[in-house]
Design a protein around this motif. Sequence first.
Motif, PDB file in Angstrom:
ATOM      1  N   PHE A  42       0.732  -1.178   0.013  1.00  0.00           N
ATOM      2  CA  PHE A  42       0.058  -0.069  -0.185  1.00  0.00           C
ATOM      3  C   PHE A  42       0.814   1.343  -0.043  1.00  0.00           C
ATOM      4  O   PHE A  42       0.665   2.180  -0.865  1.00  0.00           O
ATOM      5  CB  PHE A  42      -0.824  -0.126   1.308  1.00  0.00           C
ATOM      6  N   SER A  43       2.011   1.276   0.714  1.00  0.00           N
ATOM      7  CA  SER A  43       2.804   2.554   1.065  1.00  0.00           C
ATOM      8  C   SER A  43       3.425   2.713  -0.205  1.00  0.00           C
ATOM      9  O   SER A  43       3.536   4.003  -0.836  1.00  0.00           O
ATOM     10  CB  SER A  43       3.773   2.314   2.299  1.00  0.00           C
ATOM     11  N   VAL A  44       4.047   1.601  -0.915  1.00  0.00           N
ATOM     12  CA  VAL A  44       4.978   1.769  -2.119  1.00  0.00           C
ATOM     13  C   VAL A  44       3.957   2.445  -3.271  1.00  0.00           C
ATOM     14  O   VAL A  44       4.465   3.214  -3.946  1.00  0.00           O
ATOM     15  CB  VAL A  44       5.453   0.318  -2.425  1.00  0.00           C
ATOM     16  N   CYS A  45       2.948   1.637  -3.235  1.00  0.00           N
ATOM     17  CA  CYS A  45       2.011   2.046  -4.430  1.00  0.00           C
ATOM     18  C   CYS A  45       1.540   3.536  -4.460  1.00  0.00           C
ATOM     19  O   CYS A  45       1.320   4.234  -5.170  1.00  0.00           O
ATOM     20  CB  CYS A  45       0.707   1.017  -4.723  1.00  0.00           C
ATOM     21  N   MET A  46       1.069   3.868  -3.321  1.00  0.00           N
ATOM     22  CA  MET A  46       0.446   5.233  -2.873  1.00  0.00           C
ATOM     23  C   MET A  46       1.450   6.222  -2.928  1.00  0.00           C
ATOM     24  O   MET A  46       1.081   7.175  -3.453  1.00  0.00           O
ATOM     25  CB  MET A  46       0.011   5.224  -1.339  1.00  0.00           C
ATOM     26  N   PHE A 101       4.417   5.914  -4.799  1.00  0.00           N
ATOM     27  CA  PHE A 101       4.789   6.231  -6.324  1.00  0.00           C
ATOM     28  C   PHE A 101       3.706   6.804  -6.978  1.00  0.00           C
ATOM     29  O   PHE A 101       3.808   7.841  -7.704  1.00  0.00           O
ATOM     30  CB  PHE A 101       4.948   4.923  -6.629  1.00  0.00           C
ATOM     31  N   GLY A 102       2.290   6.570  -6.363  1.00  0.00           N
ATOM     32  CA  GLY A 102       1.189   7.083  -7.462  1.00  0.00           C
ATOM     33  C   GLY A 102       0.980   8.225  -7.245  1.00  0.00           C
ATOM     34  O   GLY A 102       0.553   9.239  -8.194  1.00  0.00           O
ATOM     35  N   VAL A 103       0.939   8.842  -5.814  1.00  0.00           N
ATOM     36  CA  VAL A 103       1.025  10.205  -5.506  1.00  0.00           C
ATOM     37  C   VAL A 103       2.056  11.186  -6.047  1.00  0.00           C
ATOM     38  O   VAL A 103       1.992  12.238  -6.444  1.00  0.00           O
ATOM     39  CB  VAL A 103       0.685  10.560  -3.970  1.00  0.00           C
ATOM     40  N   SER A 104       3.347  10.627  -6.331  1.00  0.00           N
ATOM     41  CA  SER A 104       4.335  11.256  -6.957  1.00  0.00           C
ATOM     42  C   SER A 104       3.908  11.613  -8.411  1.00  0.00           C
ATOM     43  O   SER A 104       4.596  12.453  -9.052  1.00  0.00           O
ATOM     44  CB  SER A 104       5.592  10.541  -6.645  1.00  0.00           C
ATOM     45  N   MET A 105       3.161  10.737  -9.187  1.00  0.00           N
ATOM     46  CA  MET A 105       2.644  10.914 -10.462  1.00  0.00           C
ATOM     47  C   MET A 105       1.441  11.501 -10.645  1.00  0.00           C
ATOM     48  O   MET A 105       1.186  12.026 -11.965  1.00  0.00           O
ATOM     49  CB  MET A 105       2.850   9.465 -11.266  1.00  0.00           C
ATOM     50  N   THR A 106       0.606  11.651  -9.621  1.00  0.00           N
ATOM     51  CA  THR A 106      -0.847  12.452 -10.168  1.00  0.00           C
ATOM     52  C   THR A 106      -1.138  13.533  -8.715  1.00  0.00           C
ATOM     53  O   THR A 106      -0.109  13.739  -7.950  1.00  0.00           O
ATOM     54  CB  THR A 106      -1.677  11.311  -9.938  1.00  0.00           C
ATOM     55  N   SER A 107      -1.871  13.916  -8.657  1.00  0.00           N
ATOM     56  CA  SER A 107      -2.691  14.979  -7.778  1.00  0.00           C
ATOM     57  C   SER A 107      -3.204  14.221  -6.613  1.00  0.00           C
ATOM     58  O   SER A 107      -3.695  13.232  -6.498  1.00  0.00           O
ATOM     59  CB  SER A 107      -3.346  16.222  -8.249  1.00  0.00           C
ATOM     60  N   ALA A 108      -3.015  14.987  -5.449  1.00  0.00           N
ATOM     61  CA  ALA A 108      -3.463  14.381  -3.808  1.00  0.00           C
ATOM     62  C   ALA A 108      -5.273  14.368  -4.309  1.00  0.00           C
ATOM     63  O   ALA A 108      -5.773  13.346  -3.664  1.00  0.00           O
ATOM     64  CB  ALA A 108      -3.283  15.403  -2.802  1.00  0.00           C
ATOM     65  N   MET A 135     -12.662   6.422 -12.154  1.00  0.00           N
ATOM     66  CA  MET A 135     -11.272   6.112 -12.543  1.00  0.00           C
ATOM     67  C   MET A 135     -10.821   6.312 -14.055  1.00  0.00           C
ATOM     68  O   MET A 135      -9.970   6.900 -14.401  1.00  0.00           O
ATOM     69  CB  MET A 135     -10.690   4.900 -11.906  1.00  0.00           C
ATOM     70  N   VAL A 136     -11.790   6.113 -14.918  1.00  0.00           N
ATOM     71  CA  VAL A 136     -11.401   5.948 -16.058  1.00  0.00           C
ATOM     72  C   VAL A 136     -11.541   7.572 -16.620  1.00  0.00           C
ATOM     73  O   VAL A 136     -10.483   7.833 -17.354  1.00  0.00           O
ATOM     74  CB  VAL A 136     -12.558   5.188 -17.132  1.00  0.00           C
ATOM     75  N   MET A 137     -12.495   8.230 -16.016  1.00  0.00           N
ATOM     76  CA  MET A 137     -12.525   9.728 -16.379  1.00  0.00           C
ATOM     77  C   MET A 137     -10.969  10.311 -15.887  1.00  0.00           C
ATOM     78  O   MET A 137     -10.717  11.404 -16.582  1.00  0.00           O
ATOM     79  CB  MET A 137     -13.702  10.368 -15.510  1.00  0.00           C
ATOM     80  N   LEU A 138     -10.635  10.085 -14.697  1.00  0.00           N
ATOM     81  CA  LEU A 138      -9.509  10.549 -14.103  1.00  0.00           C
ATOM     82  C   LEU A 138      -8.255  10.034 -15.168  1.00  0.00           C
ATOM     83  O   LEU A 138      -7.349  11.013 -15.439  1.00  0.00           O
ATOM     84  CB  LEU A 138      -9.085   9.836 -12.691  1.00  0.00           C
ATOM     85  N   SER A 139      -8.310   9.122 -15.707  1.00  0.00           N
ATOM     86  CA  SER A 139      -7.242   8.615 -16.534  1.00  0.00           C
ATOM     87  C   SER A 139      -7.263   9.346 -17.931  1.00  0.00           C
ATOM     88  O   SER A 139      -6.172   9.322 -18.620  1.00  0.00           O
ATOM     89  CB  SER A 139      -7.327   6.938 -16.862  1.00  0.00           C
ATOM     90  N   MET A 140      -8.204   9.951 -18.273  1.00  0.00           N
ATOM     91  CA  MET A 140      -8.155  10.674 -19.528  1.00  0.00           C
ATOM     92  C   MET A 140      -7.718  12.063 -19.370  1.00  0.00           C
ATOM     93  O   MET A 140      -7.708  12.779 -20.307  1.00  0.00           O
ATOM     94  CB  MET A 140      -9.610  10.803 -20.063  1.00  0.00           C
ATOM     95  N   ASN A 182      -2.605   7.180 -11.270  1.00  0.00           N
ATOM     96  CA  ASN A 182      -3.860   6.686 -10.820  1.00  0.00           C
ATOM     97  C   ASN A 182      -4.053   5.467 -10.744  1.00  0.00           C
ATOM     98  O   ASN A 182      -4.756   4.809 -10.039  1.00  0.00           O
ATOM     99  CB  ASN A 182      -4.787   7.265 -11.728  1.00  0.00           C
ATOM    100  N   LEU A 183      -3.218   4.514 -11.668  1.00  0.00           N
ATOM    101  CA  LEU A 183      -3.314   2.961 -11.806  1.00  0.00           C
ATOM    102  C   LEU A 183      -2.622   2.314 -10.328  1.00  0.00           C
ATOM    103  O   LEU A 183      -3.289   1.512  -9.659  1.00  0.00           O
ATOM    104  CB  LEU A 183      -2.617   2.398 -12.834  1.00  0.00           C
ATOM    105  N   LEU A 184      -1.517   3.195  -9.986  1.00  0.00           N
ATOM    106  CA  LEU A 184      -0.824   2.687  -8.701  1.00  0.00           C
ATOM    107  C   LEU A 184      -1.856   2.873  -7.659  1.00  0.00           C
ATOM    108  O   LEU A 184      -1.812   2.136  -6.415  1.00  0.00           O
ATOM    109  CB  LEU A 184       0.611   3.367  -8.574  1.00  0.00           C
ATOM    110  N   VAL A 185      -2.262   3.998  -7.418  1.00  0.00           N
ATOM    111  CA  VAL A 185      -3.218   4.512  -6.484  1.00  0.00           C
ATOM    112  C   VAL A 185      -4.494   3.409  -6.242  1.00  0.00           C
ATOM    113  O   VAL A 185      -4.735   3.142  -5.182  1.00  0.00           O
ATOM    114  CB  VAL A 185      -3.863   5.860  -6.570  1.00  0.00           C
ATOM    115  N   PHE A 186      -5.189   3.030  -7.255  1.00  0.00           N
ATOM    116  CA  PHE A 186      -6.300   2.001  -7.395  1.00  0.00           C
ATOM    117  C   PHE A 186      -5.450   0.572  -6.828  1.00  0.00           C
ATOM    118  O   PHE A 186      -6.362   0.084  -6.359  1.00  0.00           O
ATOM    119  CB  PHE A 186      -6.729   1.671  -8.733  1.00  0.00           C
ATOM    120  N   ILE A 187      -4.178   0.299  -7.257  1.00  0.00           N
ATOM    121  CA  ILE A 187      -3.792  -0.862  -6.501  1.00  0.00           C
ATOM    122  C   ILE A 187      -3.613  -0.743  -5.268  1.00  0.00           C
ATOM    123  O   ILE A 187      -3.960  -1.845  -4.195  1.00  0.00           O
ATOM    124  CB  ILE A 187      -2.353  -0.946  -7.315  1.00  0.00           C
ATOM    125  N   ALA A 188      -3.345   0.335  -4.544  1.00  0.00           N
ATOM    126  CA  ALA A 188      -3.135   0.726  -3.291  1.00  0.00           C
ATOM    127  C   ALA A 188      -4.695   0.202  -2.664  1.00  0.00           C
ATOM    128  O   ALA A 188      -4.760   0.007  -1.327  1.00  0.00           O
ATOM    129  CB  ALA A 188      -2.779   2.146  -2.969  1.00  0.00           C
TER     130      ALA A 188
END
Length: 314
Positions: free
Chosen positions: A82-86, A88-95, A136-141, A165-171
Amino acid sequence: MHPSKLVAYVCLGLSMALVGTYVALSKPMVAAFPVFLLAWLRFGIASVAMWPWLKKPPDEAPLSGQTKRLLFLQSFLGNFLFSVCMLFGVSMTSAVSAGVIMASIPAVVALQGSIFLRERVDNRTWCAIGLAAAGMVMLSMQKASGAGHVPEPGAAPLHNPLWGNLLVFIAVVCEASYVVIGKRLSASLGPKRVSALINLWGLMLVTPLGLWAARGFAFDGVTWDVWALLVFYALAASMWSVWLWMTGLKAVPAVQAGVFTVMLPVAAVAVGVAWLDESLSGMQMAAFALALGGLLLATVPHRKSDEKTRNFPL
């Protein structure tokens, strides 16, 4: 409402609010520390704080093989992965985007409950999962620069919102597993003991990666306010939120506890907007509405099935 049940509800709500807060605040921390170094420091600081919690209570039975496996899985999925995916995910997308995706947790908890707790998933729950997925699809667009994110002058654009966003969903999936496994552990172990044991597992798992990330890192370049934020993050993520959650699970079924994960995205979005200079775009508000619609469908029980929900088999 029975007082003990009320206390449990408060604990569950506070736990998820803390998680949402540190998820959003991890944004400036991943800018200051490599992800694996940040995770290692988190588990290390919390291990020192929770050292007295590791002691086995006199009335606790010896850990069975199944309990040990569940402790490892809860730590690996709910702490380490959870920590790793979150992070890395937050570093690539917005809070804010991360907060919207987090709104799908109750639907994922319901899905995992049907698989691991043998609960029937009705049409309403499937619709909830579909609404969360559509959000989530809308966010990915969004464009690579991150719609709804207002960067500071001269700041670099978001690296890759799609993968973030994908990494956050894995989290999210990991967090849902944390809920289901935690319910099983709450029947045999106390909240403090579970918190300390899964944090110790997390420290062991991330130590090799943390030592590798620490090579050549300029620790003297980290400002005092970032260090203070790191201490809060470590205690909130590994100590306070876990203890509160396990305390609440003592009196509340896992599926019902999933309702309180709504506090996670709410807190993450609130922190992102209030302190990280982020704003809600029209697409993100629509995605958030879809995710919250899924939340309501997945967590508001049918009147006729309330009792069945409260007494599902474990």
